[in-house]
Design a protein around this motif. Structure first.
Motif, mmCIF file in Angstrom:
data_model
loop_
_atom_site.group_PDB
_atom_site.id
_atom_site.type_symbol
_atom_site.label_atom_id
_atom_site.label_comp_id
_atom_site.label_asym_id
_atom_site.label_seq_id
_atom_site.Cartn_x
_atom_site.Cartn_y
_atom_site.Cartn_z
ATOM 1 N N ASN A 50 0.834 -1.204 0.000
ATOM 2 C CA ASN A 50 0.000 0.000 0.000
ATOM 3 C C ASN A 50 0.868 1.254 0.000
ATOM 4 O O ASN A 50 2.007 1.231 0.465
ATOM 5 N N ASN A 51 0.300 2.333 -0.511
ATOM 6 C CA ASN A 51 0.935 3.652 -0.497
ATOM 7 C C ASN A 51 2.306 3.683 -1.155
ATOM 8 O O ASN A 51 3.232 4.305 -0.659
ATOM 9 N N PRO A 104 -2.012 3.861 -4.232
ATOM 10 C CA PRO A 104 -2.448 3.816 -2.833
ATOM 11 C C PRO A 104 -2.843 2.445 -2.303
ATOM 12 O O PRO A 104 -2.610 2.150 -1.138
ATOM 13 N N SER A 105 -3.441 1.591 -3.138
ATOM 14 C CA SER A 105 -3.934 0.308 -2.640
ATOM 15 C C SER A 105 -3.306 -0.869 -3.378
ATOM 16 O O SER A 105 -3.315 -0.923 -4.606
ATOM 17 N N ASN A 135 1.101 7.470 -8.235
ATOM 18 C CA ASN A 135 0.835 6.993 -6.888
ATOM 19 C C ASN A 135 -0.025 5.733 -6.943
ATOM 20 O O ASN A 135 -0.951 5.634 -7.754
#
Length: 148
Positions: free
Chosen positions: A77-78, A117-118, A115
């Motif tokens: 994640n992230n 995120p998940s 990016n």
């Protein structure tokens, strides 16, 4: 006056067709038939936890613009996929790097960032860039620097 303009435009179009010429298309520069392009496609690649899937593609246009389309993900994640696109000649010598049209890091205009995120999602990555159009005819290869 409007009828005269329409008549003149129709006459010019008919003359161009008769002479075997094409008139420039209206719309985006990438839709213009006169604009040459080169396409570079990559297979599946990884960097750390990040994955870019088969079919990632940069298209370079003779006017010095470029577009990118890829699908990326991460097992964490992230995360973020960082990329630098280098333009090369037939011998593999670097001619320069694409500049990001959407500057994400003022200290490094050649950095592209997506990016992630998940870890449960795949993300479609669209980007655009620019390069010195005078070098278009020299570009035969590309390479991608990457980091996650």
């Amino acid at each position: 006056m409007r009828r005269i303009r329409t008549l003149v435009g129709s006459t010019l179009a008919a003359l161009a067709l008769t002479a075997g010429l094409s008139l420039p298309a209206t719309g985006t520069a990438h839709g213009d038939n006169a604009l040459a392009s080169k396409s570079f496609t990559w297979n599946h690649m990884t960097a750390g936890d990040c994955t870019m899937f088969h079919g990632a593609r940069w298209i370079l246009y003779s006017n010095g613009t470029a577009t990118f389309d890829a699908t990326v993900t991460s097992s964490g994640n992230n995360d973020a996929w960082l990329m630098w696109a280098r333009l090369k000649d037939a011998n593999g010598a670097v001619l320069g790097s694409l500049a990001n049209a959407d500057i994400q890091d003022p200290a490094d205009r050649a950095k592209f960032v997506k990016n992630l995120p998940s870890r449960t999602q795949r993300y479609r990555w669209f980007a655009s860039g620019s390069f010195n159009a005078a070098k278009y005819h020299l570009i035969k290869r590309m390479s991608l620097g990457k980091h996650c």
